[in-house]
Design an enzyme around this catalytic site. Structure first.
Site, PDB file in Angstrom:
ATOM      1  N   ASP A  40       0.834  -1.193   0.000  1.00 51.08           N
ATOM      2  CA  ASP A  40       0.000   0.000   0.000  1.00 51.08           C
ATOM      3  C   ASP A  40       0.881   1.260   0.000  1.00 51.08           C
ATOM      4  OD1 ASP A  40      -2.813   0.936   0.324  1.00 51.08           O
ATOM      5  OD2 ASP A  40      -1.999   1.881   2.127  1.00 51.08           O
ATOM      6  N   GLU A  62       1.582  -0.150  -4.857  1.00 49.63           N
ATOM      7  CA  GLU A  62       0.600   0.835  -5.294  1.00 49.63           C
ATOM      8  C   GLU A  62       1.307   2.186  -5.430  1.00 49.63           C
ATOM      9  OE1 GLU A  62      -3.333   3.210  -3.628  1.00 49.63           O
ATOM     10  OE2 GLU A  62      -1.738   2.580  -2.291  1.00 49.63           O
TER      11      GLU A  62
END
Ligand SMILES: *[C@@H]1O[C@H](CO)[C@@H](O)[C@H](O)[C@H]1NC(C)=O
Ligand SMILES: *[C@@H]1O[C@H](CO)[C@@H](O)[C@H](O)[C@H]1NC(C)=O
Ligand SMILES: *[C@@H]1O[C@H](CO)[C@@H](O)[C@H](O)[C@H]1NC(C)=O
Ligand SMILES: *[C@@H]1O[C@H](CO)[C@@H](O)[C@H](O)[C@H]1NC(C)=O
Ligand SMILES: *[C@@H]1O[C@H](CO)[C@@H](O)[C@H](O)[C@H]1NC(C)=O
Ligand SMILES: *[C@@H]1O[C@H](CO)[C@@H](O)[C@H](O)[C@H]1NC(C)=O
Ligand SMILES: *[C@@H]1O[C@H](CO)[C@@H](O)[C@H](O)[C@H]1NC(C)=O
Ligand SMILES: *[C@@H]1O[C@H](CO)[C@@H](O)[C@H](O)[C@H]1NC(C)=O
Length: 537
Positions: free
Chosen positions: A223, A247
């Site tokens: 993330d 990400e």
């Protein structure tokens, strides 16, 4: 002998560990799951989940394990699950409760909301028994905590205030600020962990190594990867010893591609942006957004074949919220499966979910009844073909589809045709209504070769000069066309399944008779049009 045998069994069968590398992930296909929303334990009340309430609906690691047939029947060979770590447990915030799992407090503890350590091991074991991989989402950049929590860090993995960067609001465009200042806002602050601190670095490395080993995790989705300095990642992922995909939100291709290197791969946000430009209906119908992005890939990305291709995720509006025509999604999806990269489908995409962005894109899947929808069947066919092609990669007499690069054959106002290995994908943004449009695509194939569209099982014959002609009188359906002989032993479109093989996923069992029938119809049509002197042949 006995000891040897049980050691062998425990190594090979009981806890089959893959610890998969980038190369092993290249041929996989991923189904993304929000643990709280995928499935309920048996006997639960299925009427009580409203995404707008932003609270727990009751999904668990066990309920995923109990419903893996649904995922595997679509041909997926991996799942990516939302974070497994302990979350903030304080009072409800203006954005609700941490049902999504991204509001970390103590990464080193499991989130008891989703099950026990044994439950997570059982999920991992069941996936491996099925030959599937487990990817776990990890949040390293930040924790979640209100000011009162930060005065008492006893329930956090990092208990010393010096292990966090001091508060500052992010100044977008300033890299240092994006990396050291805090995501979130006043309602839900996301304190930024000081990932430059040597103690934090080593604690994170020790943690991820143990997490991966304890649960036999095969890959990590990272993330907010761009909010951590890129030097952090090689050692973190080295300690994990598995594939890491990050990400890096946004369509700045320079920024996104700069993280492939520090990480094995990144989610393909640039192509997501291009696909929305090309395929959204109504929309810009800008197919050059795709071809230009593919061109830029060649110089920017170290390895486009590892990019994570998606149309939806927990942060974006559902595709169908922006583009209601289902053919728009099927065509864009076909691109993701048949071009370079690892296809990812976000749970519910196959059920036509059409919520807007967070929290409306985290619908409960059970309300769908896990129906065998058209999207579900298209995904199954795409996975079945892709898995079949991937499986031939080790056979040196066959084209190495997986390592080949997708090339553009043709673009026009209505779409584009690409070719990767032996597969020609002709994609369009015409949408569902019948259109009096035909497209001629020049391929390297020779005149008279029989080819099959694996989505419709219709046959095509290559015309002079390698021409493949398609028309859209039944609407703008995607076409994935391969030499018919290539489907031998695939089980697709009436082809036999190789003796002894057990292809994964549901097979597209087109009846041979009907495909012969439609192929002769097409031959007649082509001949007829040819007689009229059309440009079709
Ligand atoms: C900090 O919080 C924990 C519970 O999370 C509590 O047991 C402890 O007493 C608190 N310490 C202080 C100094 O308030
Ligand atoms: C960028 O952000 C950092 C960290 O907040 C700050 O120290 C620096 O002054 C900023 N640079 C510019 C050019 O604003
Ligand atoms: C289409 O996309 C390309 C690449 O992003 C861009 O250069 C071009 O301006 C776009 N065309 C239109 C009409 O928006
Ligand atoms: C988009 O999502 C919002 C909220 O979920 C919903 O009200 C709206 O109807 C959706 N639009 C479409 C086209 O589905
Ligand atoms: C879904 O429906 C298709 C078409 O009827 C069928 O071939 C396939 O086996 C079904 N899949 C499942 C999992 O039932
Ligand atoms: C389809 O398009 C062709 C060429 O543009 C035109 O000659 C023909 O009349 C059209 N047919 C119909 C049914 O609209
Ligand atoms: C043959 O194919 C090439 C592209 O491969 C194309 O440029 C050319 O125009 C075609 N010739 C004819 C006669 O269709
Ligand atoms: C892969 O191909 C081999 C050789 O053709 C076959 O034996 C095996 O069953 C195939 N595996 C899958 C998963 O299709």
């Amino acid at each position: 002998m006995h000891a040897f045998l049980s050691l062998f069994l425990s190594l090979s069968l009981f806890r089959a560990a893959y610890a998969a590398t980038a190369e092993e992930w290249r041929g996989r296909s991923i189904y993304q799951i929000i643990v709280d929303r995928f499935a309920l334990p048996q006997g639960s009340d299925t009427t009580q989940c409203n995404p707008g309430d932003q609270t727990f609906c009751g999904g668990t690691w066990n309920s995923i394990r109990e419903n893996l047939d649904y995922v595997q029947n679509m041909g997926f060979t991996a799942i990516w699950i939302s974070p497994v770590s302990q979350n903030y447990e304080g009072a409800r915030t203006p954005y609700g409760d941490p049902y999504h799992g991204y509001w970390i407090s103590d990464a080193s503890k499991l989130n008891s909301r989703f099950g026990t350590s044994d439950d997570l091991k059982a999920l991992s074991d069941e996936l491996h028994k099925r030959g599937m991989y487990l990817m776990v989402d990890v949040v390293v950049n930040n924790v979640m905590g209100l000011q009162t929590d930060l005065n008492n860090l006893s329930s956090y993995m990092f208990k010393d205030p010096s292990q966090y960067h001091p508060y500052c609001p992010i100044q977008w465009g300033n890299t240092t600020s994006e990396q050291n200042c805090w995501l979130g806002d006043e309602k839900v602050p996301l304190p930024d962990v000081n990932t430059e601190d040597p103690g934090v670095i080593s604690a994170y490395q020790a943690w991820i190594k143990e997490l991966v080993q304890t649960y036999n995790i095969d890959g990590l989705r990272i993330d907010a990867a761009k909010h951590v300095q890129s030097e952090f990642w090689p050692k973190f992922c080295g300690a994990a010893g598995v594939f890491c995909i990050g990400e890096v939100f946004g369509d700045n291709i320079d920024e996104v591609s700069s993280y492939q290197g520090p990480l094995d791969s990144v989610l393909n946000y640039p192509m997501y942006g291009a696909l929305t430009e090309a395929f959204s209906l109504p929309g810009q119908l800008n197919t050059s957004a795709i071809t230009e992005t593919m061109e830029i890939y060649k110089t920017k990305f170290k390895d486009p074949g590892l990019l994570g291709n998606f149309l939806e995720n927990q942060d974006l509006p559902r595709w169908a919220n922006m583009s209601v025509d289902p053919q728009s999604m099927y065509n864009a999806m076909a691109f993701n499966f048949m071009s370079d990269g690892i296809p990812i489908v976000y749970y519910g995409q196959e059920q036509g979910f059409h919520g807007a962005a967070d929290p409306w894109n985290r619908e409960p899947l059970w309300t769908s009844g896990y129906t065998n929808t058209t999207a579900n069947q298209i995904i199954t066919k795409l996975n079945t073909l892709r898995n079949f092609l991937v499986n031939q990669t080790s056979d040196s007499s066959k084209t190495d589809w997986l390592h080949s690069r997708a090339e553009v054959l043709t673009t026009d106002a209505h779409g584009l045709a690409i070719m990767k290995g032996d597969v020609v994908s002709i994609l369009t943004n015409l949408g569902s209504p019948p259109a009096n449009v035909s497209v001629a695509v020049y391929t390297p194939y020779s005149n008279s070769l029989m080819m099959t569209d694996i989505l419709s099982c219709k046959q095509f014959v290559v015309g002079s000069n390698g021409t493949l002609s398609v028309e859209y009188s039944l609407g703008g359906q995607a076409k994935i066309i391969v030499p018919s002989t290539l489907l031998q032993n695939s089980g697709m479109c009436g082809a036999e399944i190789a003796a002894g093989s057990t292809p994964k996923g549901q097979l597209a069992s087109g009846a041979p008779r009907s495909s012969t029938f439609s192929s002769s119809l097409i031959l007649i049509a082509i001949t007829f049009v040819g007689l009229l002197g059309s440009s079709l042949v």
